[in-house]
Design an enzyme around this catalytic site. Structure first.
Site, PDB file in Angstrom:
ATOM      1  N   LYS A 269      -4.225  -3.655   3.077  1.00 29.53           N
ATOM      2  CA  LYS A 269      -4.174  -5.120   3.100  1.00 29.53           C
ATOM      3  C   LYS A 269      -3.769  -5.684   4.461  1.00 29.53           C
ATOM      4  O   LYS A 269      -4.249  -6.747   4.855  1.00 29.53           O
ATOM      5  CB  LYS A 269      -3.231  -5.632   2.017  1.00 29.53           C
ATOM      6  N   GLY A 328       1.754  -4.821   1.946  1.00 35.58           N
ATOM      7  CA  GLY A 328       0.955  -6.028   1.764  1.00 35.58           C
ATOM      8  C   GLY A 328       1.389  -6.846   0.557  1.00 35.58           C
ATOM      9  O   GLY A 328       1.514  -8.072   0.642  1.00 35.58           O
ATOM     10  N   ALA A 329       1.636  -6.189  -0.574  1.00 35.14           N
ATOM     11  CA  ALA A 329       2.025  -6.930  -1.782  1.00 35.14           C
ATOM     12  C   ALA A 329       3.405  -7.549  -1.603  1.00 35.14           C
ATOM     13  O   ALA A 329       3.669  -8.656  -2.098  1.00 35.14           O
ATOM     14  CB  ALA A 329       2.003  -6.001  -2.996  1.00 35.14           C
ATOM     15  N   GLY A 432       2.925  -6.016 -14.302  1.00 33.13           N
ATOM     16  CA  GLY A 432       1.969  -6.148 -13.197  1.00 33.13           C
ATOM     17  C   GLY A 432       0.609  -6.648 -13.667  1.00 33.13           C
ATOM     18  O   GLY A 432      -0.144  -7.233 -12.898  1.00 33.13           O
TER      19      GLY A 432
HETATM   20  P1  NAP Z   1       1.412  -0.801   0.704  1.00 35.16           P
HETATM   21  O1  NAP Z   1       0.963  -1.852   1.640  1.00 35.16           O
HETATM   22  O2  NAP Z   1       1.003   0.597   0.906  1.00 35.16           O
HETATM   23  O3  NAP Z   1       3.013  -0.848   0.664  1.00 35.16           O
HETATM   24  C1  NAP Z   1       3.742   0.027  -0.153  1.00 35.16           C
HETATM   25  C2  NAP Z   1       5.228  -0.170   0.065  1.00 35.16           C
HETATM   26  O4  NAP Z   1       5.883   0.655  -0.864  1.00 35.16           O
HETATM   27  C3  NAP Z   1       5.692   0.234   1.456  1.00 35.16           C
HETATM   28  O5  NAP Z   1       6.763  -0.597   1.841  1.00 35.16           O
HETATM   29  C4  NAP Z   1       6.175   1.668   1.213  1.00 35.16           C
HETATM   30  O6  NAP Z   1       7.207   2.057   2.083  1.00 35.16           O
HETATM   31  C5  NAP Z   1       6.752   1.547  -0.173  1.00 35.16           C
HETATM   32  N1  NAP Z   1       6.773   2.838  -0.829  1.00 35.16           N
HETATM   33  C6  NAP Z   1       5.729   3.684  -1.021  1.00 35.16           C
HETATM   34  N2  NAP Z   1       6.149   4.773  -1.696  1.00 35.16           N
HETATM   35  C7  NAP Z   1       7.453   4.618  -1.889  1.00 35.16           C
HETATM   36  C8  NAP Z   1       8.450   5.411  -2.504  1.00 35.16           C
HETATM   37  N3  NAP Z   1       8.156   6.596  -3.057  1.00 35.16           N
HETATM   38  N4  NAP Z   1       9.714   4.952  -2.549  1.00 35.16           N
HETATM   39  C9  NAP Z   1      10.037   3.771  -1.989  1.00 35.16           C
HETATM   40  N5  NAP Z   1       9.159   2.966  -1.373  1.00 35.16           N
HETATM   41  C10 NAP Z   1       7.877   3.384  -1.342  1.00 35.16           C
HETATM   42  O7  NAP Z   1       1.004  -1.174  -0.804  1.00 35.16           O
HETATM   43  P2  NAP Z   1       0.813  -2.632  -1.454  1.00 35.16           P
HETATM   44  O8  NAP Z   1      -0.583  -3.055  -1.325  1.00 35.16           O
HETATM   45  O9  NAP Z   1       1.910  -3.489  -0.943  1.00 35.16           O
HETATM   46  O10 NAP Z   1       1.019  -2.322  -3.020  1.00 35.16           O
HETATM   47  C11 NAP Z   1       2.297  -2.009  -3.535  1.00 35.16           C
HETATM   48  C12 NAP Z   1       2.228  -1.917  -5.064  1.00 35.16           C
HETATM   49  O11 NAP Z   1       1.860  -3.185  -5.626  1.00 35.16           O
HETATM   50  C13 NAP Z   1       1.200  -0.916  -5.579  1.00 35.16           C
HETATM   51  O12 NAP Z   1       1.717  -0.240  -6.664  1.00 35.16           O
HETATM   52  C14 NAP Z   1       0.061  -1.775  -6.079  1.00 35.16           C
HETATM   53  O13 NAP Z   1      -0.663  -1.180  -7.138  1.00 35.16           O
HETATM   54  C15 NAP Z   1       0.821  -2.979  -6.584  1.00 35.16           C
HETATM   55  N6  NAP Z   1      -0.038  -4.162  -6.609  1.00 35.16           N
HETATM   56  C16 NAP Z   1      -0.302  -4.688  -7.814  1.00 35.16           C
HETATM   57  C17 NAP Z   1      -1.116  -5.787  -7.904  1.00 35.16           C
HETATM   58  C18 NAP Z   1      -1.388  -6.410  -9.228  1.00 35.16           C
HETATM   59  O14 NAP Z   1      -2.348  -7.159  -9.351  1.00 35.16           O
HETATM   60  N7  NAP Z   1      -0.535  -6.180 -10.203  1.00 35.16           N
HETATM   61  C19 NAP Z   1      -1.675  -6.333  -6.753  1.00 35.16           C
HETATM   62  C20 NAP Z   1      -1.358  -5.767  -5.531  1.00 35.16           C
HETATM   63  C21 NAP Z   1      -0.542  -4.674  -5.476  1.00 35.16           C
HETATM   64  P3  NAP Z   1       6.903   2.909   3.438  1.00 35.16           P
HETATM   65  O15 NAP Z   1       6.425   1.884   4.413  1.00 35.16           O
HETATM   66  O16 NAP Z   1       8.178   3.512   3.762  1.00 35.16           O
HETATM   67  O17 NAP Z   1       5.828   3.904   3.084  1.00 35.16           O
END
Ligand code: NAP
Length: 462
Positions: A269, A328-329, A432
């Protein structure tokens, strides 16, 4: 053949192009403004003078919904696509061409015509203001976009006729794209459906392709949902899945088949911003995009995540909030919470990576281990922790307190370990799936200009 709908601002040539195209294709031509004038027995100008814009819009809506969907060319009034129900009616079983032109060309073309003023501004300013307001609506409601500033009506009609016969990408590009997708993790039936749409003998060159782009993205419900919606609204579109580690390569491959739209998911994102030519104010402020729409060779970026987070929390204005994660989220969550005047703190496992986010929104960032000392009103999980097959919670669940509202953005499973623990602790929980439903409605609107009721989306995914 198919019904061809022409949309665009006044002065982009819809009527003349429509007449020429209908003549070339030997099908009837309908101009919605002319139909309204005929039925009302007065000109649009007189109609505006006598009854005002609201009355005209009602007549426009009635006229559009009464149109036949058989083979024909339909030219629409410049503001028709501002109403999502007009768009839904116009898109049914049709292909929509958006004609565009720059402000100066439009001014030159319409300066001497009789026109009702919509803003009371001088002509040049009215064009600038209305074009800016309507642009996202035009882009959403189109299948194909054609620049007309340097084309006369005949040239534009010929371009449309060519697209109707050949589409905007050929068999060679389709074959290359299918080979690329076959390298990615995709279910056999999904790959076969894409192949059928792009390279089979009976392929339709007008089928518009959309996809979810992420890594991983095998869990995404978007292909199921959007393909249902496209068929419900009788749109000639196919939605596939692009799970790949290199976002740049993925975009290059997708552009070869003139992809119409992408849902962007983790981890792309933020990176998506570097591929966007124009973003709306919310997307710029968040600095991450989950929705790309391609039109006229331009990539438009939107963020629909923040509305999906904001809407379920609308009654908690002014609360204290914690966001876990800094991707991104999380950016969309912070933006949504601040739009509700909440006091926000970010907790993340690698605070150094969150410095940009912290500076952008002026919010403190703390290491995840420090969550023990917090007791926010609202807790949002914006990490993938808890997503199947992971069974962990992103925070120590003994720290959850009655009265807290816990919103887990993870939606597979719908009931995550964090939500189960939060319910046990007496918290209010928001799954979610609720964000997914609301952001998907907003995304479908960016992709098509159609407002789909959340209940329909819920019905498909829950
Ligand atoms: P992203 O950009 O990859 O960011 C993920 C974040 O989570 C980063 O800050 C990462 O930290 C952290 N993280 C990853 N693994 C971790 C762990 N084991 N322990 C602690 N922190 C961890 O992903 P995103 O797009 O923001 O999405 C995040 C979540 O939101 C996903 O599960 C996605 O499915 C969900 N989401 C849901 C919807 C919906 O419609 N419900 C929409 C969008 C997103 P680091 O930087 O240290 O790796």
């Amino acid at each position: 053949m198919v019904r061809i709908v022409l949309t665009g601002f006044r002065g982009t040539g819809k009527t003349r192009v429509g007449e020429l195209l209908a003549h070339m294709l030997n099908v009837p031509f309908f101009d919605t403004d002319a139909l309204i004038e005929k039925r009302a027995g007065m000109t649009i100008y007189e109609l505006f003078q006598k009854y005002g814009e609201e009355y005209f819009r009602k007549k426009e809506c009635d006229t559009i919904s009464s149109l036949d969907t058989t083979d024909s060319v339909v030219s629409t009034g410049g503001g028709a696509i501002m109403n999502p129900s007009n768009v839904a009616a116009l898109r049914q079983g049709s292909v929509v061409f958006l004609l565009t032109a720059d402000d100066r060309t439009i001014e030159q073309r319409i300066a001497r015509t009789e026109r009702p003023s919509l803003t009371r501004l001088p002509l040049r300013e009215e064009i600038r203001e209305l074009q800016a307001i309507r642009r996202p609506f035009y882009i959403a409601a189109a299948d194909f976009c054609i620049k007309t500033s340097r084309k006369d009506a005949n040239e534009t009609a010929l371009v449309i006729r060519h697209i109707l016969a050949e589409g905007t990408s050929g068999l060679k590009e389709g074959t290359g794209f299918v080979s690329f997708v076959r390298k990615t993790p995709i279910a056999r039936e999904e790959a076969e459906a894409l192949e059928k749409a792009l390279v089979s003998e009976g392929r339709d060159p007008l089928t518009r392709i959309y996809a979810v782009a992420g890594n991983p993205c095998s869990h995404s419900l978007s292909p199921l949902l959007f393909n249902h919606l496209f068929s419900q609204y009788r749109m000639n579109c196919h939605y596939t899945r692009l799970c790949w580690s290199d976002f740049g390569e993925l975009i290059r491959e997708a552009k070869k088949i003139d992809i119409r739209g992408l849902s962007v998911t983790l981890p792309f994102k933020n990176e998506a911003m570097t591929f966007i030519d124009e973003a709306d104010e919310h997307t710029e402020a968040i600095g991450a995009s989950n929705t790309l729409v391609m039109c006229e060779g331009t990539t438009f970026g939107f963020n629909t995540d923040w509305t999906g987070i904001r809407d379920p929390l609308i009654n908690l204005k002014g609360s204290s909030a914690v966001v876990i994660g800094a991707g991104g989220a999380a950016a969309a969550a912070v933006y949504a919470l601040q739009s509700l005047d909440m006091d926000v703190t970010i907790f993340t496992r690698t605070p150094v990576k969150a410095e940009g986010l912290s500076a952008k929104f002026s919010v403190p960032v703390k290491p995840l281990s420090g969550f023990a000392s917090e007791s926010p009103d609202v807790l949002i999980n914006a990490t993938p922790v808890g997503m199947e097959p992971d069974t962990r919670s992103p925070v120590d669940t003994s720290l959850l307190k009655p009265g807290m509202t816990v919103f887990d953005l993870v939606y597979t499973p719908a009931d995550t370990p964090l939500l189960i623990a939060a319910r046990k602790a007496g918290c209010t929980t928001i799954p979610g799936t609720e964000m997914f439903v609301r952001q998907a409605c907003a995304q479908f609107r960016c992709f098509t200009g159609i407002d789909v009721p959340p209940a329909i989306v819920r019905g498909y995914i829950i």
